[in-house]
Design an enzyme around this catalytic site. Structure first.
Site, short mmCIF file in Angstrom:
data_model
loop_
_atom_site.label_atom_id
_atom_site.label_comp_id
_atom_site.label_asym_id
_atom_site.label_seq_id
_atom_site.Cartn_x
_atom_site.Cartn_y
_atom_site.Cartn_z
N VAL A 265 79.93 41.35 28.45
CA VAL A 265 81.12 40.50 28.59
C VAL A 265 80.96 39.33 27.64
O VAL A 265 80.10 38.46 27.83
CB VAL A 265 81.30 40.04 30.06
CG1 VAL A 265 82.45 39.04 30.16
CG2 VAL A 265 81.55 41.25 30.97
N CYS B 48 84.24 38.44 19.65
CA CYS B 48 84.71 38.00 20.97
C CYS B 48 84.66 36.49 21.08
O CYS B 48 83.68 35.87 20.65
CB CYS B 48 83.81 38.52 22.08
SG CYS B 48 83.61 40.27 22.05
N ALA C 223 91.34 41.83 21.61
CA ALA C 223 92.12 40.80 22.30
C ALA C 223 92.45 39.67 21.33
O ALA C 223 92.74 38.55 21.74
CB ALA C 223 91.32 40.28 23.49
N GLU D 153 60.38 31.97 12.17
CA GLU D 153 59.25 32.71 11.63
C GLU D 153 59.57 34.20 11.48
O GLU D 153 59.03 34.90 10.62
CB GLU D 153 58.06 32.54 12.57
CG GLU D 153 56.75 33.10 12.09
CD GLU D 153 55.69 33.00 13.16
OE1 GLU D 153 54.66 32.37 12.91
OE2 GLU D 153 55.89 33.55 14.28
P1 XMP Z 1 80.12 44.10 18.21
O1 XMP Z 1 79.25 42.89 18.37
O2 XMP Z 1 79.33 45.36 18.07
O3 XMP Z 1 80.93 44.21 19.58
O4 XMP Z 1 81.13 43.93 17.11
C1 XMP Z 1 81.86 45.23 19.84
C2 XMP Z 1 82.40 45.07 21.25
O5 XMP Z 1 83.11 43.85 21.42
C3 XMP Z 1 84.04 44.00 22.49
N1 XMP Z 1 85.35 43.51 22.06
C4 XMP Z 1 85.89 42.35 22.45
N2 XMP Z 1 85.46 41.42 23.34
N3 XMP Z 1 87.38 40.11 22.89
C5 XMP Z 1 86.21 40.30 23.57
O6 XMP Z 1 85.83 39.44 24.38
C6 XMP Z 1 87.89 41.00 21.99
O7 XMP Z 1 88.93 40.78 21.39
C7 XMP Z 1 87.09 42.19 21.78
N4 XMP Z 1 87.29 43.27 20.98
C8 XMP Z 1 86.20 44.07 21.19
C9 XMP Z 1 84.07 45.46 22.85
O8 XMP Z 1 83.31 45.64 24.04
C10 XMP Z 1 83.42 46.11 21.64
O9 XMP Z 1 82.85 47.37 21.92
#
Ligand code: XMP
Length: 482
Positions: free
Chosen positions: A300, A306, A390, A473
């Protein structure tokens, strides 16, 4: 109000402590892991269900290399089902519904079908479905009379190499090689066509011996869903198209509507695995497990794009979230997916060591050729776009897709509270190259833990907390990088 006494940690807060290892080569390490209780992956990596990460070509590449892709849901039901079909058609030993033509059709018709369907040959079958011959581009391309019937130019049944319905890969390869032909029709003893094996498909299968496949030898693929009642129809369409996994994709998965959706899906489609999330606590895992989920997604606010934690104040640093969830999921024998926040193969190793069975990657894969969207050149450098589902622009597009808004007014814009951002990531070429690097790094990490398998990694992992000086490091330091 309650304040937990322990400090929550994420990837950079910890390192894994090396321990005695009797592993001689990285090749002795087995990365296979459970995606759900039913499905195993050779490579524990899932491409995220984001519209800048996974559509059909990413899902095909992921499954070919032993992982899996989850098709995002920000498209019409029909388009998502078509994307599933595209993945299922990409690779299989047997083409179960080969393109056919009647012996009475004209050469011009055969030519047209080959152009429309982009194929080099058609199986000719009579009105009762029996194999009558094969017609290829060579037979029709230079035929002087386009009105000639196909039967006049085809290779007839007697001159074809054929096989029975249960032909093995090895036997098919041998037959095709001996006859120096590229297509092997499969027929029943009565001569009815049941399928087709092509030399091209055999080559693809041999190129990807660890591909993630279903019982029919087709690549596996997941499809993401929301929690509205229309999403049950979406699930039905995706399953009909061949989806192997449904992913209930909700930012706050420990919620009534997610639990109800998981129950509904398990009742309506008992044969299909359901991954559900996202959660960040052991209680969340228990709730979704009770509802019938076959694997649980953890994370989350950890994702690179995010801003949920900034906008809402909620979230649990990802390493603690994985460890807390794993404590519960392990007892239930339920696979856990660490979703979001990983930037390096070291982070992936830490996520697995903390108790995840697989990891879901977004921005680490978004810059690749297979990710949707064109590349952009800025100041001579190549980039691709990644955006949170989102984010403002994703929200706007979703509302348009739902037909809730046709033209956006100023009021609509101010109503949207984005919990994600849009960004550029460097263009990174083929996803296969990234997967090789990540898998190599994880293998090497597992050898430091003396672990040949992921379950042994869970047992052997010992984390130490590091200070900012320790983190400094860890990277290259006190040198001028070339
Ligand atoms: P990474 O770090 O691998 O994360 O790019 C991918 C995951 O991020 C989530 N995701 C979101 N979470 N707002 C959020 O809080 C967003 O707009 C959003 N879009 C994606 C999702 O779980 C994804 O797999």
């Amino acid at each position: 109000m309650k304040l937990r006494p322990d400090i929550a940690l994420t990837f950079d807060d910890v390192l894994l402590v090396p321990r005695h290892s009797s592993i001689r080569s990285r090749q002795d390490i087995d990365l296979s892991s459970q995606l759900t209780r039913e499905i195993q992956l050779h490579l524990p990596i899932i491409s995220a269900n984001m519209d800048t990460v996974t559509e059909a070509s990413m899902a095909i590449a992921m499954a070919q290399h032993g992982g899996i892709g989850v098709l995002h849901r920000f498209m019409s039901l029909e388009r998502q089902a078509e994307q599933v079909r595209k993945v299922k058609r990409a690779e299989s030993l047997v083409v179960h519904n080969p393109l056919t033509i009647s012996p009475d059709a004209s050469v011009a018709q055969a030519r047209q079908v080959m152009v429309d369907e982009n194929v080099g040959g058609l199986v000719v079958v009579d009105e009762s479905g029996r194999l009558a011959g094969m017609v290829t581009t060579r037979d029709v391309l230079l035929a002087t009379d386009p009105l000639l019937p196909v039967r006049a130019v085809m290779t007839p049944r007697e001159r074809l190499v054929v096989a029975g319905t249960n032909e093995t890969l090895e036997a098919a390869r041998e037959k095709l090689y001996q006859a120096r032909v590229e297509k092997l029709p499969l027929i029943t003893p009565a001569g009815t066509l049941t399928g087709l094996i092509t030399a091209q498909d055999i080559v693809k299968i041999q190129e990807h011996p660890h591909a993630t496949k279903d019982q029919l030898g087709r690549l596996r693929v997941g499809a993401a869903l929301g929690v509205r009642s229309e999403d049950v129809e979406r699930a039905a369409a995706c399953i009909e198209a061949g989806a192997d996994l449904l992913v209930v994709d909700i930012a706050h998965g420990d919620s009534d509507h997610t639990i109800q959706m998981v129950k509904r899906l398990k009742q309506s489609f008992p044969g299909t695995g359901v991954m559900a999330g996202n959660v960040a606590t052991g209680d969340g895992v228990r709730e979704l497990a009770d509802a019938g989920a076959d694997s649980i997604k953890v994370g989350v606010g950890a994702g690179s794009i995010c801003i949920t934690r900034i906008v809402t104040g909620f979230g649990v640093p990802q390493l603690t979230a994985i460890a807390d969830c794993a404590e519960v999921s392990r007892k239930l024998d339920l696979p856990l997916v660490a979703d979001g926040g990983m930037r390096t193969s070291g982070d992936v190793t830490k996520a697995l060591a903390a108790g995840a069975s697989t990891v879901m990657l977004g921005s680490m894969l978004a810059g690749t050729e297979e990710a949707p969207g064109a590349e952009i050149v800025r100041d001579g450098r190549r980039y691709k776009v990644v955006r949170g589902m989102a984010s403002l622009s994703a929200n706007v597009e979703r509302r348009k897709l739902d037909n809730t808004v046709v033209e956006f007014t100023e009021e609509d814009w101010t109503e949207v509270v984005p919990e994600g951002v849009e960004a550029f990531v460097p263009y990174r070429g083929d996803v296969a190259d990234i997967l090789i690097q990540v898998a190599g790094g994880v293998r090497s990490g597992m050898s430091y833990a003396g672990a040949r398998t992921i379950p042994v990694l869970w047992e052997n992992a010992e984390f130490v907390r590091v200070t900012p000086a320790g983190t400094k490091e860890s990277g290259s330091h006190d040198v001028n990088l070339i």
